[in-house]
Design an enzyme around this catalytic site. Structure first.
Site, PDB file in Angstrom:
ATOM      1  N   ASP A  80     -14.375 -39.272  11.168  1.00  0.00           N
ATOM      2  CA  ASP A  80     -15.777 -38.961  10.897  1.00  0.00           C
ATOM      3  C   ASP A  80     -15.903 -37.820   9.907  1.00  0.00           C
ATOM      4  O   ASP A  80     -14.971 -37.036   9.708  1.00  0.00           O
ATOM      5  CB  ASP A  80     -16.530 -38.636  12.184  1.00  0.00           C
ATOM      6  N   GLU A 175     -14.971 -35.947  15.746  1.00  0.00           N
ATOM      7  CA  GLU A 175     -14.415 -34.589  15.789  1.00  0.00           C
ATOM      8  C   GLU A 175     -15.429 -33.569  15.305  1.00  0.00           C
ATOM      9  O   GLU A 175     -15.508 -32.463  15.832  1.00  0.00           O
ATOM     10  CB  GLU A 175     -13.142 -34.524  14.934  1.00  0.00           C
TER      11      GLU A 175
END
Length: 410
Positions: A80, A175
């Site tokens: 991400d 994350e």
């Protein structure tokens, strides 16, 4: 090096921005797009046990090619990108043989990567710098890390003369919104230790990070018609300032560095009747970290005594802890990473992370997991850049770690 560049560009042009407001896992559906692309790519390069689970965690195995026992090691990166700045329609710009001067990212909008303000870039003169076009972030955090791990695994598959033990890799979602390790199955991963490829400049080798907490202070006021408010109104907005002023003015992010901790007021929501202050609390030292939390609680108590009623309330929740405590007993894993860097003429830079990584949470979950440079700079914004040579060097460091580990257990 062209194949590494092509791979990196392919990854960053997939929008994978996560969403801190969505409790779903992963927090955005679009993270699946890169995960599925990587799933097929890992199969194509010859890895085994390629599994994309229901939570968007992608794991795979490179089997050992030696007969003697070698501890299983792992490499981890996140797919991400930050919600702080747009990751949609990334248009990378390739600047070959960088001359050390300012880089015009977008002439039309006069967006310039200033080489004096962002002076770290000076160390990469003569290299190939990859930037944005000034309208998005780049996504080197952490698609550079993903690129490095995939490229290293492909190289090891194609070069079986390089001896290594069993290697496990994992690409995690979310994350950037603090959930990257929440559903990580450490037992199933099966590694004795691992490395996150999620650091910044070349040479970074990190095994310390902040202890972290979130604090929410609620100020309960009393709304009364302002024409008749004397000795009755309690303006929660104004009263909240007394809490803000009660904390040390110089212990804030913009005035601290290195191992210095801070109180960071990052959000205020309120009106006369009710105001909420949201803080993050950070310190590398656990004792000082706990003292910071006690300072905030004591300030709430003293202000309530001053007002002779419970106007202030506080809720503090720990987020993550300094992984140094878990890495210190296994410092040989740091020594291996340092040796792998020195083999590429890279001087290890031991830094305390002024933040956290998946590795900090994984270390407390039973998987010691220090952090290695991925190469990027100026994360989470339009001035993000990464030298192509740093991605290449990080790839070689992964390969070296695998080989050095196997040799140490002969």
């Amino acid at each position: 090096m062209q194949y590494i560049l092509d791979r990196f560009v392919r990854y960053i042009t997939v929008d994978t921005q996560s969403d801190p407001t969505n409790p779903a896992f992963p927090s955005t559906e679009k993270q699946w797009n890169l995960a599925r692309m990587l799933e097929q790519e890992l199969k194509d390069i010859g890895l085994s046990e390629v599994v994309l689970d229901e939570n968007c965690y992608l794991t795979a195995t490179l089997p050992s090619n030696v007969e003697h026992h070698v501890p299983t090691i792992g490499f981890v990166a996140h797919i991400d990108t930050s919600p702080d700045f747009s990751g949609k329609n990334v248009n990378p710009q390739i600047h070959k043989n960088y001359n050390g001067e300012n880089i015009v990212l977008n002439a039309e909008q006069n967006i310039i990567l200033n080489a004096t303000y962002f002076d770290d870039i000076q160390q990469y003169k003569g290299q190939t710098i990859i930037t944005t076009d000034g309208t998005t972030l780049l996504g080197a955090d952490d698609k550079a890390g993903v690129t490095e791990i995939v490229s290293a695994m492909e190289y090891l598959v194609k070069n079986p003369d390089i001896k290594h033990g069993k290697i496990r890799i994992c690409f995690t979602p979310d994350e950037e919104v603090g959930k990257g390790a929440h559903k990580f199955d450490v037992e199933a991963f099966g590694a004795e230790w691992a490395y996150t490829m999620d650091g910044s400049e070349i040479g970074e080798l990190e095994y310390e990070n902040f202890n972290a907490a979130r604090a929410v202070i609620t100020v309960q006021g009393k709304s009364v018609h302002p024409g008749y408010a004397k000795n009755k109104m309690v303006n929660a907005i104004l009263v909240s300032q007394q809490f803000i002023n009660g904390l040390p003015a110089d212990e804030v992010p913009e005035l601290t560095t290195g191992h210095q901790g801070f109180y960071h007021l990052h959000d205020i929501i309120g009106d006369v009747e009710k105001t909420t202050l949201e803080y993050i609390v950070r310190d590398h030292d656990l004792e000082k970290f706990n003292q910071r939390k006690e300072t905030m609680k004591s300030l709430v108590s003293s202000l309530n005594q001053k007002f002779e009623e419970d106007i202030f309330s506080i809720e503090i929740k720990d987020q993550y802890f300094n992984m140094k405590e878990k890495i210190a007993p296994v410092m040989h894993i740091i020594d291996i990473a340092a040796e792998a860097m020195k083999k590429e003429n890279i001087k290890p830079i031991y830094k305390a992370i002024r933040g956290g990584t998946d590795g900090s949470q994984l270390s407390y979950m039973g998987l010691p997991c220090p952090n290695i440079f991925a190469g990027g700079h100026n994360f989470h914004g339009k001035y993000e850049y990464v030298p192509l040579e740093s991605i290449e060097k990080a790839t070689k460091v992964i390969i070296n770690i695998a080989e050095i580990t196997a040799n140490k257990y002969l």
